[in-house]
Write a protein that holds these residues in place. Structure first.
Motif, short mmCIF file in Angstrom:
data_model
loop_
_atom_site.label_atom_id
_atom_site.label_comp_id
_atom_site.label_asym_id
_atom_site.label_seq_id
_atom_site.Cartn_x
_atom_site.Cartn_y
_atom_site.Cartn_z
N UNK A 1 35.46 17.96 35.14
CA UNK A 1 33.93 18.35 35.94
C UNK A 1 34.63 19.07 36.77
N UNK A 2 35.81 19.11 37.01
CA UNK A 2 36.20 21.07 37.51
C UNK A 2 37.04 21.90 37.30
N UNK A 3 36.55 21.77 35.14
CA UNK A 3 36.57 23.32 34.71
C UNK A 3 36.69 24.24 34.76
N UNK A 4 35.04 24.16 35.37
CA UNK A 4 34.62 25.51 36.00
C UNK A 4 35.06 25.53 37.14
N UNK A 5 35.38 25.33 38.06
CA UNK A 5 36.28 26.17 39.37
C UNK A 5 37.49 25.95 38.15
N UNK A 6 38.12 25.12 38.14
CA UNK A 6 39.22 26.27 37.28
C UNK A 6 39.89 27.36 36.66
N UNK A 7 38.35 27.85 35.43
CA UNK A 7 38.02 28.55 35.50
C UNK A 7 38.00 29.75 35.70
N UNK A 8 37.41 30.00 36.97
CA UNK A 8 36.77 30.33 37.69
C UNK A 8 38.29 30.63 39.16
N UNK A 9 39.02 30.23 39.34
CA UNK A 9 40.20 30.49 40.20
C UNK A 9 41.32 31.46 39.55
N UNK A 10 41.25 30.73 37.92
CA UNK A 10 41.71 31.48 37.22
C UNK A 10 41.73 33.25 36.82
N UNK A 11 39.89 33.22 36.27
CA UNK A 11 39.51 34.82 36.41
C UNK A 11 39.58 35.21 37.75
N UNK A 12 39.19 34.84 38.56
CA UNK A 12 39.99 35.50 39.91
C UNK A 12 41.35 36.16 40.29
N UNK A 13 41.62 34.57 39.76
CA UNK A 13 43.20 35.80 39.86
C UNK A 13 44.04 36.58 38.67
N UNK A 14 43.13 36.32 37.64
CA UNK A 14 44.00 37.98 37.10
C UNK A 14 42.84 39.39 37.28
N UNK A 15 41.49 39.34 37.94
CA UNK A 15 41.72 40.42 38.36
C UNK A 15 42.49 41.29 38.77
N UNK A 16 42.92 42.47 38.74
CA UNK A 16 43.42 43.68 39.24
C UNK A 16 42.88 43.55 40.79
N UNK A 17 44.04 43.41 42.18
CA UNK A 17 43.44 43.62 43.15
C UNK A 17 43.59 45.08 43.23
N UNK A 18 42.38 45.93 44.17
CA UNK A 18 41.66 46.74 44.54
C UNK A 18 42.13 48.06 45.58
N UNK A 19 42.91 48.46 46.00
CA UNK A 19 43.02 49.40 47.76
C UNK A 19 41.77 49.55 48.02
N UNK A 20 41.02 49.08 49.58
CA UNK A 20 39.79 49.41 49.52
C UNK A 20 39.94 50.79 49.65
N UNK A 21 38.68 52.06 49.57
CA UNK A 21 38.59 53.12 49.56
C UNK A 21 38.37 53.29 51.16
N UNK A 22 39.64 54.10 51.57
CA UNK A 22 39.52 54.37 53.38
C UNK A 22 38.34 54.94 53.64
N UNK A 23 37.93 56.23 52.77
CA UNK A 23 36.52 56.66 52.76
C UNK A 23 34.79 55.70 53.64
N UNK A 24 35.22 54.21 52.67
CA UNK A 24 34.30 53.40 53.00
C UNK A 24 34.62 53.25 54.53
N UNK A 25 35.85 53.04 55.16
CA UNK A 25 35.84 52.29 56.11
C UNK A 25 35.77 53.36 58.05
N UNK A 26 35.91 54.86 56.75
CA UNK A 26 35.48 56.19 57.65
C UNK A 26 36.62 56.97 58.18
N UNK A 27 37.66 56.64 56.93
CA UNK A 27 39.19 56.41 57.54
C UNK A 27 39.50 57.68 57.26
#
Length: 229
Positions: A198-224
């Motif tokens: 029952x927990x497999x989908x949540x565990x798979x989703x957590x792993x998938x999220x952990x593998x995503x490369x972190x993206x630095x927010x675009x300063x222009x999107x915040x008006x910086x």
């Protein structure tokens, strides 16, 4: 010197805990769990009843501890030993199955099925895997055991194990053998696999999220203003 004294003190505490739980199980197997008193356990372990109360809150807790001793650390060690690129859901399932379906003390587990109080206490031991398992899940996800994801997943695993054990030990209208012995219902490995699936989908989703490369927010999107290149 202080560190050495602390280490020796912890070793002594651990030795006392082991002596108490082994004495409790030995007496329960010999006389029956309902005929064992805390004073008897303390005397057999060579300590005072007051010392006993520093380690266990009941005779049931001490008896069950002899069967479930260090199970949480063995589960975590099995998860840690899993392949680095393996699927977390599979690694967790195999670790749980190994530690819960291959008991170190078959006589002790059989004894637990004879007593409702022992069965309830045994079910409560599943909570002990939650905190150490959160740390290992957090590590495998590239974070820490204090993250919400790791804590929620570990708590869910502990709950799934408890549900499976409860179905096995306390099935509805459980058939009773002579002496009030509960006849476990169904296959424990099957019940554990089903609950953890029952927990497999949540565990798979957590792993998938952990593998995503972190993206630095675009300063222009915040008006910086962008940093000078």
């Amino acid at each position: 010197m202080t560190t050495r004294r602390s280490g020796l003190r912890e070793q002594k505490k651990q030795a006392t805990r082991v002596a108490l739980r082994e004495a409790a199980l030995r007496l329960a197997l010999t006389h029956g769990p309902d005929r064992v008193r805390v004073d008897d356990i303390a005397e057999a372990a060579g300590v005072s009843p007051r010392t006993y109360n520093n380690y266990f809150s009941s005779r049931e807790e001490a008896i069950v501890a002899a069967v479930a001793a260090e199970r949480e650390s063995r589960v975590v060690a099995a998860v840690a030993a899993g392949p680095a690129l393996g699927r977390l859901a599979d690694i967790l399932t195999e670790a749980i199955l190994e530690q819960y379906t291959e008991p170190r003390d078959h006589d002790g587990l059989l004894l637990i099925t004879t007593s409702p109080a022992l069965r309830d206490t045994f079910l409560d031991t599943t909570a002990a895997i939650e905190r150490p398992l959160a740390a290992e899940i957090g590590r495998r996800l590239g974070g820490t055991g204090t993250s919400a994801a790791a804590r929620v997943l570990a708590a869910s695993v502990a709950a799934a194990v408890r549900v499976a054990l409860q179905q096995w030990l306390q099935p509805p209208a459980a058939p009773l053998a002579a002496g009030g012995l509960v006849v476990p219902s169904g296959s424990l490995p099957g019940l554990l696999r089903g609950a953890l699936a029952v927990l497999a989908p949540a565990l798979d989703a957590a792993e998938e999220e952990a593998r995503r490369p972190s993206r630095r927010p675009d300063p222009r999107a915040a008006g910086e203003a962008p940093e000078p290149g």
